[in-house]
Write an enzyme that holds these catalytic residues in place. Sequence first.
Site, mmCIF file in Angstrom:
data_model
loop_
_atom_site.group_PDB
_atom_site.id
_atom_site.type_symbol
_atom_site.label_atom_id
_atom_site.label_comp_id
_atom_site.label_asym_id
_atom_site.label_seq_id
_atom_site.Cartn_x
_atom_site.Cartn_y
_atom_site.Cartn_z
ATOM 1 N N GLY A 106 0.817 -1.211 0.000
ATOM 2 C CA GLY A 106 0.000 0.000 0.000
ATOM 3 C C GLY A 106 0.851 1.261 0.000
ATOM 4 O O GLY A 106 0.408 2.323 -0.460
ATOM 5 N N GLU A 109 1.593 1.870 -3.522
ATOM 6 C CA GLU A 109 0.348 2.251 -4.209
ATOM 7 C C GLU A 109 -0.011 3.713 -3.944
ATOM 8 O O GLU A 109 -0.422 4.439 -4.842
ATOM 9 C CB GLU A 109 -0.786 1.307 -3.775
ATOM 10 C CG GLU A 109 -0.549 -0.106 -4.303
ATOM 11 C CD GLU A 109 -1.550 -1.109 -3.765
ATOM 12 O OE1 GLU A 109 -1.566 -1.320 -2.535
ATOM 13 O OE2 GLU A 109 -2.319 -1.669 -4.557
HETATM 14 N N1 COA Z 1 1.426 -3.852 9.205
HETATM 15 C C1 COA Z 1 1.435 -4.018 10.541
HETATM 16 N N2 COA Z 1 2.546 -4.199 11.259
HETATM 17 C C2 COA Z 1 3.701 -4.211 10.582
HETATM 18 C C3 COA Z 1 3.777 -4.050 9.189
HETATM 19 C C4 COA Z 1 2.572 -3.852 8.501
HETATM 20 N N3 COA Z 1 2.549 -3.671 7.182
HETATM 21 N N4 COA Z 1 5.062 -4.125 8.810
HETATM 22 C C5 COA Z 1 5.775 -4.306 9.922
HETATM 23 N N5 COA Z 1 4.954 -4.362 10.992
HETATM 24 C C6 COA Z 1 5.353 -4.503 12.401
HETATM 25 C C7 COA Z 1 5.994 -5.847 12.683
HETATM 26 O O1 COA Z 1 5.018 -6.814 13.007
HETATM 27 C C8 COA Z 1 6.881 -5.500 13.870
HETATM 28 O O2 COA Z 1 6.047 -5.438 15.001
HETATM 29 P P1 COA Z 1 6.618 -5.893 16.432
HETATM 30 O O3 COA Z 1 7.790 -5.003 16.705
HETATM 31 O O4 COA Z 1 5.467 -5.733 17.342
HETATM 32 O O5 COA Z 1 7.019 -7.341 16.253
HETATM 33 C C9 COA Z 1 7.321 -4.076 13.576
HETATM 34 O O6 COA Z 1 6.369 -3.565 12.641
HETATM 35 C C10 COA Z 1 8.694 -3.971 12.945
HETATM 36 O O7 COA Z 1 8.764 -4.845 11.845
HETATM 37 P P2 COA Z 1 10.038 -5.746 11.559
HETATM 38 O O8 COA Z 1 9.703 -6.623 10.402
HETATM 39 O O9 COA Z 1 10.499 -6.395 12.802
HETATM 40 O O10 COA Z 1 11.098 -4.623 11.151
HETATM 41 P P3 COA Z 1 12.170 -4.618 10.010
HETATM 42 O O11 COA Z 1 12.813 -3.299 10.089
HETATM 43 O O12 COA Z 1 12.998 -5.854 10.074
HETATM 44 O O13 COA Z 1 11.359 -4.715 8.626
HETATM 45 C C11 COA Z 1 9.672 -4.156 6.990
HETATM 46 C C12 COA Z 1 10.485 -3.685 8.226
HETATM 47 C C13 COA Z 1 8.674 -3.069 6.677
HETATM 48 C C14 COA Z 1 10.608 -4.369 5.796
HETATM 49 C C15 COA Z 1 8.979 -5.482 7.299
HETATM 50 O O14 COA Z 1 8.291 -5.366 8.507
HETATM 51 C C16 COA Z 1 7.996 -5.909 6.252
HETATM 52 O O15 COA Z 1 8.360 -6.495 5.251
HETATM 53 N N6 COA Z 1 6.694 -5.628 6.491
HETATM 54 C C17 COA Z 1 5.651 -6.066 5.608
HETATM 55 C C18 COA Z 1 5.542 -5.180 4.415
HETATM 56 C C19 COA Z 1 4.428 -5.646 3.537
HETATM 57 O O16 COA Z 1 4.294 -6.793 3.216
HETATM 58 N N7 COA Z 1 3.603 -4.704 3.142
HETATM 59 C C20 COA Z 1 2.501 -5.013 2.306
HETATM 60 C C21 COA Z 1 1.344 -5.338 3.176
HETATM 61 S S1 COA Z 1 -0.029 -5.827 2.203
#
Ligand code: COA
Length: 690
Positions: A106, A109
């Site tokens: 998103g 997007e």
């Molecule tokens: N929605 C809700 N929570 C999210 C999130 C999201 N899109 N992305 C990350 N978080 C949360 C994680 O659950 C984690 O929570 P916690 O600390 O309570 O465990 C926190 O944010 C940090 O994320 P983390 O993955 O540990 O940090 P990072 O720096 O290693 O990585 C990202 C950051 C953004 C690269 C990774 O979290 C990620 O790939 N997120 C998903 C992105 C995604 O798929 N977006 C499309 C969604 S449809």
Amino acid sequence: MSEFIKSSRDGGVAVITIDNPPVNALSPGVPEGLRDAIQAEAARSDVQAIVVTGAGKTFIAGADIKEFAKIRAGERPRLSLNPVANAIEDCPKPVVMAVHGTVLGGGLEIAMAGHYRVAAPATKLGQPEVKLGLIPGIGGTQRLPRLVGVAKAAEMCAFGEPIAAAEAQTLGLVDRIAGADLLADAVDFARSVRGVPRPRTRDRVEKLGAASLDALRQQVRRRLRGQEAPLAAIEAVEAAARLPFDEGIEFERILFEQCLHGSQSKALIHVFFGERAVGKVPGLPAGTPGEVREAAVIGFGTMGQGIAMAFANAGIPVSVRDNSDQALARGMEEIRGRYQGAVAKGKLDTAELERRVARITPLGSIAEADLVIEAVDEDRARKRVVFSAIDQEAKPGAILATNTSSLSIDDLASATNRPREVIGLHFFSPAQVMRLLEIVRGRRTAGETVAAALQLAKRLGKTGVVVGDAPGFAGNRIYHAYRREACLLAEEGTPPEAIDAALTEFGMAMGPLAVGDLAGLDVGWKIRRAHADLRLDGGRYPQIEDLMCERGWFGQKTGSGWYVYTEGQTPIPNPAVLELLGAMDGLRRVASAGEIVSRTMAALVNEAAKVLDEGIAARPVDVDIIFVTGYGFPAWRGGPLHYADEWGLTAILDQVRQRHAGSDAVWTPAPLLERLVKQGQTFSEFRAEL
Ligand code: COA
């Protein structure tokens, strides 16, 4: 104004900052707040252009993943965010998205709904929704092809891999790469486009030429076998070339909803949060754990080399020792060879290769190491001698780790004067690649040591799961229960290749018998002989792999095992094994694919329930993540216990009881499974008493 959105002005440019830590996800209130802020700024006569930026380490990293379960459960109505994206795109004044960090899902997007994108150099941009079993749902499948072309958009949406800012600029997704100050550059850029007619992504058609996506579909079917979302994503991107924008958006919405309500997205989202949950172990001391700044590896065989590479890859200097100079020289050569392979594939450049190799010091001192890990032969007496020697040499407070897969941590700890700092770090082969790290806590291991190991796992880019000190720990013990059934099925008359085929069709990365050949059948043979005392009275145990090992058929390394391996050819079922199986006593019947899967999975689930009951794994999610990251269990089934909940615990227990009644003690129902069924609960509702 929304609590997540702040606005300020810099000359004629409004700067809108999204602030929803930790990753600026599009939680309720964020997208609407952003739209309202853009509209409010656009209405001001002193504002000629708008810059949108994210506070903290990233621009919007995607939808709020926690919301999906609520929408699925009907707790929250599904409000489409397309009107929000359209409203941003319709803003009469230019909107410049100043992006940094991970601009995902998103986030991308919303960025594409802006009129321009300025990116910090290290930004990653992508549509990773397929990794959660979803497809983009805010117009990503329609706007991305308009900016980068249909073929590239389909690839990005199907595999979900992000691209770097430089590539995004070449493709036309990003208009400018910023220098050191993203915001200042974005504001300058915004000034330069004041008054220029703003381009709307949805109006762009020049890159929408038809592209054949057949080859991509085939690649997806092969590489992401069994997954539905990647194919849906391709279909939606393909529609962009065929349908007007609004109809394309509607087409995307329908496919998105199908994915959201399917079992695969539920499973993959369980894995996403599970991978983060395993790192949070209740009861560990608060505070920052001690950091591993230098490490040492004792034993430089295949495993020791892989572990040394894992450290070097993470930027941690590592000394390596072995009892022969030749082994050290050969090990260094093999490591260089593996890195050179990565260079040949374009995954690494030669400068980085040299940096990594330089971090590995043969015969270096271990006195400075914060962690010393032994990876010598799997022999109790030998490991105890090594452990006692490193205890003398390592500095006080250093962690002593063992990579044993079958010996007791408590026993090895008793060979040292620092049992609180002794821990098992069970790497999986190849250690530089496999994500799972079982962190084995002995009875006397200190909480601080466990916390440091969890932090180390994260630095190594691995998923650390804490397990108890018992034979096979959690993963191998459960996996052996599953493999036992595969071997018994073969002994009872099902062709080995049919067993492997049924389980790969189910989604396992490899069939269990082929895994035996890869790992080396002699490994299990040795462990079976050393731990014969662990066999249950009245349990059935397969003979076939012992017979194979007695004949020197250890699998791939000897060219023959369950399959025959000839250089350059596809392995074929080993006729000599079929002959051996044919000569075995007992029942002869060929099980169906369904029976193969249900029998092996029921065994796996029953053993996992015993492991939970015995406290060797603390939570069902730990087992799920162990299997997804270390044993090739399909993530889109969520791991074995998530899958068990979907399958139904009553049906599983019925099968376990039937097999137990066939008088095989190994099938004794797990008390936890019986309790859950009696209480009408699922594994997801199980809470261990800690
Ligand atoms: N929605 C809700 N929570 C999210 C999130 C999201 N899109 N992305 C990350 N978080 C949360 C994680 O659950 C984690 O929570 P916690 O600390 O309570 O465990 C926190 O944010 C940090 O994320 P983390 O993955 O540990 O940090 P990072 O720096 O290693 O990585 C990202 C950051 C953004 C690269 C990774 O979290 C990620 O790939 N997120 C998903 C992105 C995604 O798929 N977006 C499309 C969604 S449809």
